[in-house]
Motif scaffolding. Structure first.
Motif, PDB file in Angstrom:
ATOM      1  N   PRO A  27       0.933  -1.237  -0.079  1.00 49.19           N
ATOM      2  CA  PRO A  27      -0.217  -0.041  -0.117  1.00 49.19           C
ATOM      3  C   PRO A  27       0.910   1.303  -0.031  1.00 49.19           C
ATOM      4  CG  PRO A  27       0.021  -0.867   2.340  1.00 49.19           C
ATOM      5  CD  PRO A  27       0.683  -1.817   1.250  1.00 49.19           C
ATOM      6  N   VAL A  28       0.298   2.224  -0.752  1.00 45.41           N
ATOM      7  CA  VAL A  28       0.746   3.664  -0.755  1.00 45.41           C
ATOM      8  C   VAL A  28      -0.210   4.463  -0.485  1.00 45.41           C
ATOM      9  CG1 VAL A  28       1.853   5.768  -1.963  1.00 45.41           C
ATOM     10  CG2 VAL A  28       2.734   3.450  -2.031  1.00 45.41           C
ATOM     11  N   ALA A  29      -0.568   5.238   0.863  1.00 40.87           N
ATOM     12  CA  ALA A  29      -1.587   6.082   1.257  1.00 40.87           C
ATOM     13  C   ALA A  29      -1.484   7.389   0.389  1.00 40.87           C
ATOM     14  CB  ALA A  29      -1.687   6.173   2.572  1.00 40.87           C
ATOM     15  N   THR A  30      -2.309   7.402  -0.849  1.00 40.91           N
ATOM     16  CA  THR A  30      -2.028   8.470  -1.601  1.00 40.91           C
ATOM     17  C   THR A  30      -3.058   9.852  -1.478  1.00 40.91           C
ATOM     18  OG1 THR A  30      -1.362   6.787  -3.502  1.00 40.91           O
ATOM     19  CG2 THR A  30      -1.863   8.843  -4.200  1.00 40.91           C
ATOM     20  N   VAL A  31      -2.504  10.755  -1.607  1.00 38.15           N
ATOM     21  CA  VAL A  31      -3.068  12.218  -1.039  1.00 38.15           C
ATOM     22  C   VAL A  31      -3.386  12.752  -2.492  1.00 38.15           C
ATOM     23  CG1 VAL A  31      -2.382  12.254   1.137  1.00 38.15           C
ATOM     24  CG2 VAL A  31      -1.012  13.350  -0.441  1.00 38.15           C
ATOM     25  N   ALA A  32      -4.067  13.903  -2.518  1.00 34.99           N
ATOM     26  CA  ALA A  32      -4.231  14.647  -3.550  1.00 34.99           C
ATOM     27  C   ALA A  32      -3.364  15.204  -4.572  1.00 34.99           C
ATOM     28  CB  ALA A  32      -5.202  15.867  -3.330  1.00 34.99           C
ATOM     29  N   ILE A  33      -3.201  15.654  -5.741  1.00 30.36           N
ATOM     30  CA  ILE A  33      -2.234  16.111  -6.407  1.00 30.36           C
ATOM     31  C   ILE A  33      -1.721  17.472  -5.965  1.00 30.36           C
ATOM     32  CG2 ILE A  33      -1.797  16.925  -8.794  1.00 30.36           C
ATOM     33  CD1 ILE A  33      -3.915  14.909  -9.820  1.00 30.36           C
ATOM     34  N   GLY A  34      -0.668  17.657  -5.717  1.00 29.55           N
ATOM     35  CA  GLY A  34      -0.296  19.280  -5.634  1.00 29.55           C
ATOM     36  C   GLY A  34      -0.208  19.599  -4.298  1.00 29.55           C
ATOM     37  N   LYS A  35      -0.421  20.989  -4.154  1.00 26.85           N
ATOM     38  CA  LYS A  35      -0.378  21.546  -2.908  1.00 26.85           C
ATOM     39  C   LYS A  35      -1.192  21.009  -1.857  1.00 26.85           C
ATOM     40  CE  LYS A  35      -0.742  25.940  -0.259  1.00 26.85           C
ATOM     41  NZ  LYS A  35      -1.153  27.478  -0.330  1.00 26.85           N
ATOM     42  N   ALA A  36      -2.468  21.024  -2.023  1.00 22.55           N
ATOM     43  CA  ALA A  36      -3.530  20.210  -1.294  1.00 22.55           C
ATOM     44  C   ALA A  36      -2.811  18.764  -0.644  1.00 22.55           C
ATOM     45  CB  ALA A  36      -5.024  19.992  -1.835  1.00 22.55           C
ATOM     46  N   GLY A  37      -2.383  17.999  -1.609  1.00 16.58           N
ATOM     47  CA  GLY A  37      -2.003  16.640  -1.136  1.00 16.58           C
ATOM     48  C   GLY A  37      -0.671  16.930  -0.350  1.00 16.58           C
ATOM     49  N   ALA A  38       0.215  17.977  -0.555  1.00 14.14           N
ATOM     50  CA  ALA A  38       1.368  17.982   0.148  1.00 14.14           C
ATOM     51  C   ALA A  38       1.097  18.566   1.692  1.00 14.14           C
ATOM     52  CB  ALA A  38       2.162  19.112  -0.427  1.00 14.14           C
ATOM     53  N   VAL A  39      -0.079  19.301   1.835  1.00 16.48           N
ATOM     54  CA  VAL A  39      -0.700  19.752   3.079  1.00 16.48           C
ATOM     55  C   VAL A  39      -1.095  18.340   3.883  1.00 16.48           C
ATOM     56  CG1 VAL A  39      -2.105  20.956   4.390  1.00 16.48           C
ATOM     57  CG2 VAL A  39      -0.811  22.162   2.463  1.00 16.48           C
ATOM     58  N   ASN A  40      -1.968  17.804   3.050  1.00 17.75           N
ATOM     59  CA  ASN A  40      -2.624  16.583   3.505  1.00 17.75           C
ATOM     60  C   ASN A  40      -1.806  15.667   4.081  1.00 17.75           C
ATOM     61  OD1 ASN A  40      -5.127  17.618   3.688  1.00 17.75           O
ATOM     62  ND2 ASN A  40      -5.813  16.806   1.800  1.00 17.75           N
ATOM     63  N   ALA A  41      -0.531  15.201   3.353  1.00 21.31           N
ATOM     64  CA  ALA A  41       0.427  14.389   3.573  1.00 21.31           C
ATOM     65  C   ALA A  41       1.105  14.663   5.086  1.00 21.31           C
ATOM     66  CB  ALA A  41       1.447  14.426   2.570  1.00 21.31           C
ATOM     67  N   GLY A  42       1.268  15.849   5.376  1.00 18.78           N
ATOM     68  CA  GLY A  42       1.644  16.384   6.633  1.00 18.78           C
ATOM     69  C   GLY A  42       0.615  16.193   7.635  1.00 18.78           C
ATOM     70  N   ILE A  43      -0.505  16.320   7.412  1.00 21.05           N
ATOM     71  CA  ILE A  43      -1.396  16.051   8.488  1.00 21.05           C
ATOM     72  C   ILE A  43      -1.845  14.688   8.743  1.00 21.05           C
ATOM     73  CG2 ILE A  43      -4.005  16.385   8.930  1.00 21.05           C
ATOM     74  CD1 ILE A  43      -3.636  19.030   7.299  1.00 21.05           C
ATOM     75  N   LEU A  44      -1.840  13.782   7.626  1.00 19.98           N
ATOM     76  CA  LEU A  44      -1.836  12.349   7.803  1.00 19.98           C
ATOM     77  C   LEU A  44      -0.706  11.879   8.558  1.00 19.98           C
ATOM     78  CD1 LEU A  44      -3.449   9.903   7.161  1.00 19.98           C
ATOM     79  CD2 LEU A  44      -2.612   9.575   4.767  1.00 19.98           C
ATOM     80  N   ALA A  45       0.518  12.128   8.278  1.00 18.58           N
ATOM     81  CA  ALA A  45       1.395  11.683   8.980  1.00 18.58           C
ATOM     82  C   ALA A  45       1.245  12.280  10.534  1.00 18.58           C
ATOM     83  CB  ALA A  45       2.703  12.368   8.402  1.00 18.58           C
ATOM     84  N   ALA A  46       1.161  13.350  10.953  1.00 19.32           N
ATOM     85  CA  ALA A  46       0.631  13.697  12.118  1.00 19.32           C
ATOM     86  C   ALA A  46      -0.356  12.921  12.868  1.00 19.32           C
ATOM     87  CB  ALA A  46       0.032  15.356  12.239  1.00 19.32           C
ATOM     88  N   GLN A  47      -1.360  12.522  12.178  1.00 17.45           N
ATOM     89  CA  GLN A  47      -2.490  11.522  12.552  1.00 17.45           C
ATOM     90  C   GLN A  47      -1.884  10.046  12.900  1.00 17.45           C
ATOM     91  OE1 GLN A  47      -5.495  12.059   9.397  1.00 17.45           O
ATOM     92  NE2 GLN A  47      -6.488  13.567  10.699  1.00 17.45           N
ATOM     93  N   ILE A  48      -0.905   9.670  12.073  1.00 19.12           N
ATOM     94  CA  ILE A  48      -0.275   8.319  12.410  1.00 19.12           C
ATOM     95  C   ILE A  48       0.466   8.451  13.686  1.00 19.12           C
ATOM     96  CG2 ILE A  48       1.249   6.736  11.440  1.00 19.12           C
ATOM     97  CD1 ILE A  48      -0.043   7.266   8.817  1.00 19.12           C
ATOM     98  N   LEU A  49       1.313   9.442  13.829  1.00 14.39           N
ATOM     99  CA  LEU A  49       2.088   9.598  14.834  1.00 14.39           C
ATOM    100  C   LEU A  49       1.637  10.026  16.213  1.00 14.39           C
ATOM    101  CD1 LEU A  49       4.884  11.770  13.221  1.00 14.39           C
ATOM    102  CD2 LEU A  49       5.194   9.505  13.855  1.00 14.39           C
ATOM    103  N   ALA A  50       0.003  10.511  15.946  1.00 13.30           N
ATOM    104  CA  ALA A  50      -0.806  10.835  17.098  1.00 13.30           C
ATOM    105  C   ALA A  50      -1.335   9.577  18.027  1.00 13.30           C
ATOM    106  CB  ALA A  50      -1.879  11.904  16.679  1.00 13.30           C
ATOM    107  N   LEU A  51      -1.358   8.417  17.038  1.00 12.12           N
ATOM    108  CA  LEU A  51      -1.713   7.359  17.707  1.00 12.12           C
ATOM    109  C   LEU A  51      -1.021   7.095  19.152  1.00 12.12           C
ATOM    110  CD1 LEU A  51      -2.139   5.210  14.567  1.00 12.12           C
ATOM    111  CD2 LEU A  51      -4.109   6.013  15.919  1.00 12.12           C
ATOM    112  N   SER A  52       0.117   7.530  19.200  1.00 11.83           N
ATOM    113  CA  SER A  52       0.879   7.200  20.241  1.00 11.83           C
ATOM    114  C   SER A  52       1.581   8.450  20.928  1.00 11.83           C
ATOM    115  CB  SER A  52       2.070   6.181  19.996  1.00 11.83           C
ATOM    116  OG  SER A  52       2.974   6.618  19.239  1.00 11.83           O
ATOM    117  N   ASP A  53       0.784   9.520  20.667  1.00 12.09           N
ATOM    118  CA  ASP A  53       1.312  10.824  21.209  1.00 12.09           C
ATOM    119  C   ASP A  53       0.019  11.796  21.534  1.00 12.09           C
ATOM    120  OD1 ASP A  53       2.204  13.481  21.480  1.00 12.09           O
ATOM    121  OD2 ASP A  53       3.826  13.313  19.936  1.00 12.09           O
TER     122      ASP A  53
END
Ligand code: RP5
Length: 172
Positions: A116-142
């Motif tokens: 699997p590759v968790a794919t976000v939207a093309i361009g800036k929106a996806g770039a922002v969402n990638a950061g938020i998704l990474a934060a959500q994954i890390l927040a599982l233990s933070d």
């Protein structure tokens, strides 16, 4: 002068070319907003394939917990990274020189079953969402990070309410 690093990176960002930086700086800014330290590397699935494998295989030893891979065109990068790690991989399709990024979207998102590759939207929106998704994954233990994400969502709600108020006023 290079920026002084204070905390160990937990997110690893890899992009296929320095030409992707215009998009990827939005991911770094988003992670900065959540105070998540990250590493950034330029390495290409076609041009420096060995470097990509070293990046992916060495990520856990470097303390990275989430990987973000961005590329344009025939964007194999995120898939190749995912092939060499069990860490979660978020893919960002970068809008390239043709097809408005649709080529990168399809080659990033259409992974065969098993990798699997968790794919976000093309361009800036996806770039922002990638950061938020990474934060959500890390927040599982933070829990501190979870609180910041809750505040982020409250901020989004507030913005929509303000937008609605503005439109209603303009229509009076
Ligand atoms: C991809 O090809 C890169 O990720 C970039 O989006 C695209 C074009 O790269 P350059 O020709 O600008 O280096 O591999």
């Amino acid at each position: 002068m290079p920026k002084k690093k204070t905390r160990k990176p937990v997110v690893g960002i890899i992009m296929g070319s320095d030409s992707d930086w215009e998009t990827l700086q939005h991911t770094v800014k988003t992670l900065d907003d959540f105070a998540i330290p990250c590493d950034v590397e330029v390495a290409s699935a076609h041009r420096t394939p060995e470097r990509v494998i070293t990046f992916a295989r060495g990520a856990p030893q470097r303390g990275l917990k989430v990987l973000i891979a961005a590329a344009g065109g025939a964007a194999h990068l995120a898939g190749v990274v995912a092939a060499h790690t069990t860490l979660p991989v978020i893919g960002i399709p970068v809008k390239g020189w043709a097809l408005d990024g649709l080529d990168a979207l399809l080659s990033t998102v259409q992974m065969p079953g098993g990798i699997p590759v968790a794919t976000v939207a093309i361009g800036k929106a996806g770039a922002v969402n990638a950061g938020i998704l990474a934060a959500q994954i890390l927040a599982l233990s933070d829990s501190g990070l979870k609180k910041k994400l809750q505040l982020h969502k409250q901020g989004l709600k507030r913005k929509v309410r303000q937008g609605n108020t503005r439109i209603q006023r303009e229509r009076e």
